[in-house]
Design a protein around this motif. Structure first.
Motif, PDB file in Angstrom:
ATOM      1  N   GLY A   1       0.786  -1.284  -0.158  1.00  0.00           N
ATOM      2  CA  GLY A   1       0.053   0.052   0.119  1.00  0.00           C
ATOM      3  C   GLY A   1       0.878   1.430  -0.052  1.00  0.00           C
ATOM      4  O   GLY A   1       0.287   2.350   0.053  1.00  0.00           O
ATOM      5  N   LYS A   2       2.065   1.091  -0.098  1.00  0.00           N
ATOM      6  CA  LYS A   2       2.888   2.368  -0.124  1.00  0.00           C
ATOM      7  C   LYS A   2       4.015   2.579  -1.284  1.00  0.00           C
ATOM      8  O   LYS A   2       3.868   1.424  -2.063  1.00  0.00           O
ATOM      9  CB  LYS A   2       3.857   2.204   1.168  1.00  0.00           C
ATOM     10  CG  LYS A   2       3.255   2.449   2.471  1.00  0.00           C
ATOM     11  CD  LYS A   2       4.163   2.648   3.597  1.00  0.00           C
ATOM     12  CE  LYS A   2       3.542   2.694   4.756  1.00  0.00           C
ATOM     13  NZ  LYS A   2       4.377   3.137   6.014  1.00  0.00           N
ATOM     14  N   GLU A   3       4.231   3.779  -1.564  1.00  0.00           N
ATOM     15  CA  GLU A   3       5.127   3.712  -2.733  1.00  0.00           C
ATOM     16  C   GLU A   3       6.593   3.213  -2.456  1.00  0.00           C
ATOM     17  O   GLU A   3       7.118   3.027  -1.540  1.00  0.00           O
ATOM     18  CB  GLU A   3       5.195   5.381  -3.127  1.00  0.00           C
ATOM     19  CG  GLU A   3       4.010   5.974  -3.741  1.00  0.00           C
ATOM     20  CD  GLU A   3       4.136   7.180  -4.196  1.00  0.00           C
ATOM     21  OE1 GLU A   3       3.247   7.741  -4.942  1.00  0.00           O
ATOM     22  OE2 GLU A   3       5.226   7.915  -4.224  1.00  0.00           O
ATOM     23  N   ARG A   4       7.398   2.884  -3.774  1.00  0.00           N
ATOM     24  CA  ARG A   4       8.552   2.331  -3.440  1.00  0.00           C
ATOM     25  C   ARG A   4       9.524   3.634  -2.885  1.00  0.00           C
ATOM     26  O   ARG A   4       9.244   4.802  -3.355  1.00  0.00           O
ATOM     27  CB  ARG A   4       9.196   1.824  -4.828  1.00  0.00           C
ATOM     28  CG  ARG A   4      10.455   1.352  -4.754  1.00  0.00           C
ATOM     29  CD  ARG A   4      10.918   0.639  -6.135  1.00  0.00           C
ATOM     30  NE  ARG A   4       9.947  -0.540  -6.442  1.00  0.00           N
ATOM     31  CZ  ARG A   4      10.088  -1.096  -7.557  1.00  0.00           C
ATOM     32  NH1 ARG A   4      11.225  -1.086  -8.302  1.00  0.00           N
ATOM     33  NH2 ARG A   4       9.255  -1.891  -7.792  1.00  0.00           N
ATOM     34  N   GLU A   5      10.408   3.415  -1.992  1.00  0.00           N
ATOM     35  CA  GLU A   5      11.303   4.329  -1.540  1.00  0.00           C
ATOM     36  C   GLU A   5      12.595   4.017  -1.345  1.00  0.00           C
ATOM     37  O   GLU A   5      13.254   2.683  -1.260  1.00  0.00           O
ATOM     38  CB  GLU A   5      10.739   4.823  -0.039  1.00  0.00           C
ATOM     39  CG  GLU A   5      11.065   3.541   0.746  1.00  0.00           C
ATOM     40  CD  GLU A   5      10.548   4.053   2.242  1.00  0.00           C
ATOM     41  OE1 GLU A   5      10.568   5.224   2.594  1.00  0.00           O
ATOM     42  OE2 GLU A   5      10.595   2.973   3.094  1.00  0.00           O
ATOM     43  N   SER A   6      13.604   5.029  -1.463  1.00  0.00           N
ATOM     44  CA  SER A   6      15.086   4.656  -1.652  1.00  0.00           C
ATOM     45  C   SER A   6      15.504   4.546  -0.350  1.00  0.00           C
ATOM     46  O   SER A   6      15.082   5.027   0.705  1.00  0.00           O
ATOM     47  CB  SER A   6      15.656   5.883  -2.307  1.00  0.00           C
ATOM     48  OG  SER A   6      17.199   5.897  -1.875  1.00  0.00           O
ATOM     49  N   VAL A   7      16.323   3.301  -0.031  1.00  0.00           N
ATOM     50  CA  VAL A   7      16.879   3.003   1.491  1.00  0.00           C
ATOM     51  C   VAL A   7      18.120   3.426   1.452  1.00  0.00           C
ATOM     52  O   VAL A   7      18.779   4.027   2.530  1.00  0.00           O
ATOM     53  CB  VAL A   7      16.764   1.416   1.366  1.00  0.00           C
ATOM     54  CG1 VAL A   7      17.488   1.109   2.761  1.00  0.00           C
ATOM     55  CG2 VAL A   7      15.225   0.874   1.501  1.00  0.00           C
ATOM     56  N   ALA A   8      19.032   3.008   0.572  1.00  0.00           N
ATOM     57  CA  ALA A   8      20.547   3.110   0.538  1.00  0.00           C
ATOM     58  C   ALA A   8      20.928   3.350  -0.919  1.00  0.00           C
ATOM     59  O   ALA A   8      20.508   2.429  -1.654  1.00  0.00           O
ATOM     60  CB  ALA A   8      21.189   2.224   1.312  1.00  0.00           C
ATOM     61  N   ARG A   9      22.034   4.144  -1.009  1.00  0.00           N
ATOM     62  CA  ARG A   9      22.937   4.192  -2.334  1.00  0.00           C
ATOM     63  C   ARG A   9      24.298   4.212  -2.233  1.00  0.00           C
ATOM     64  O   ARG A   9      24.801   4.837  -1.220  1.00  0.00           O
ATOM     65  CB  ARG A   9      22.285   5.410  -3.051  1.00  0.00           C
ATOM     66  CG  ARG A   9      22.949   5.896  -4.474  1.00  0.00           C
ATOM     67  CD  ARG A   9      22.799   6.984  -4.907  1.00  0.00           C
ATOM     68  NE  ARG A   9      23.216   7.170  -6.296  1.00  0.00           N
ATOM     69  CZ  ARG A   9      24.172   7.846  -6.539  1.00  0.00           C
ATOM     70  NH1 ARG A   9      25.299   8.452  -5.629  1.00  0.00           N
ATOM     71  NH2 ARG A   9      24.566   8.087  -7.697  1.00  0.00           N
ATOM     72  N   ILE A  10      25.231   3.693  -3.102  1.00  0.00           N
ATOM     73  CA  ILE A  10      26.566   3.719  -2.899  1.00  0.00           C
ATOM     74  C   ILE A  10      27.047   3.931  -4.528  1.00  0.00           C
ATOM     75  O   ILE A  10      26.569   3.269  -5.389  1.00  0.00           O
ATOM     76  CB  ILE A  10      27.092   2.568  -2.504  1.00  0.00           C
ATOM     77  CG1 ILE A  10      28.822   2.440  -2.512  1.00  0.00           C
ATOM     78  CG2 ILE A  10      26.700   1.294  -3.448  1.00  0.00           C
ATOM     79  CD1 ILE A  10      29.391   1.456  -1.564  1.00  0.00           C
ATOM     80  N   ASP A  11      27.967   5.172  -4.549  1.00  0.00           N
ATOM     81  CA  ASP A  11      28.251   5.375  -5.905  1.00  0.00           C
ATOM     82  C   ASP A  11      29.215   4.657  -6.699  1.00  0.00           C
ATOM     83  O   ASP A  11      29.664   3.525  -6.077  1.00  0.00           O
ATOM     84  CB  ASP A  11      28.875   6.803  -5.965  1.00  0.00           C
ATOM     85  CG  ASP A  11      30.237   6.936  -5.276  1.00  0.00           C
ATOM     86  OD1 ASP A  11      30.808   7.976  -5.236  1.00  0.00           O
ATOM     87  OD2 ASP A  11      30.671   5.882  -4.822  1.00  0.00           O
TER      88      ASP A  11
END
Length: 118
Positions: A41-51
């Motif tokens: 029921g929720k939108e996809r969200e960013s959790v973590a990113r590595i360049d």
């Protein structure tokens, strides 16, 4: 191109899990790698990113201090170490690979379920 996630499952609150994402079919070192999640029921969200080059990481405020993203160039794999898990971390977790220059390429894995419950 393939991104294959693994490591999800059922864990009690306060527990830990380590997600893995094995990449193939593209130049891993040329892509920033991220983990996203989507709860029912929720939108996809960013959790973590590595360049792609310097190992610079970014985290959602909700996971800072609990989750750690890392990448292993020799194995073409990105990891998400999740500690002190909470019920609100329950979601399908997706791996993403993104390159924006000189052309934009954006790849997604199929997702792995993480359930935090007692």
């Amino acid at each position: 191109v393939q991104l294959v996630e693994s490591g999800g499952g059922l864990v009690q609150p306060g527990g830990s899990l380590r997600l893995s994402c094995a990449a193939s079919g593209f130049t891993f070192g040329s892509y920033a790698m991220s983990w996203y999640r989507q709860a029912p029921g929720k939108e996809r969200e960013s959790v973590a990113r590595i360049d792609r080059a310097w190992g610079i990481t970014n985290y959602a405020d909700s996971v800072k201090g609990r989750f750690t993203i890392s990448r292993d160039a020799a194995k073409n794999t990105v990891y998400l170490q999740m500690n002190s898990l909470k019920p609100e971390d329950t979601a399908v977790y997706y791996c993403n690979a993104l390159r924006e220059w000189p052309n934009r390429y954006d790849y997604w894995g199929q997702g792995t379920q993480v359930t935090v419950s007692s």
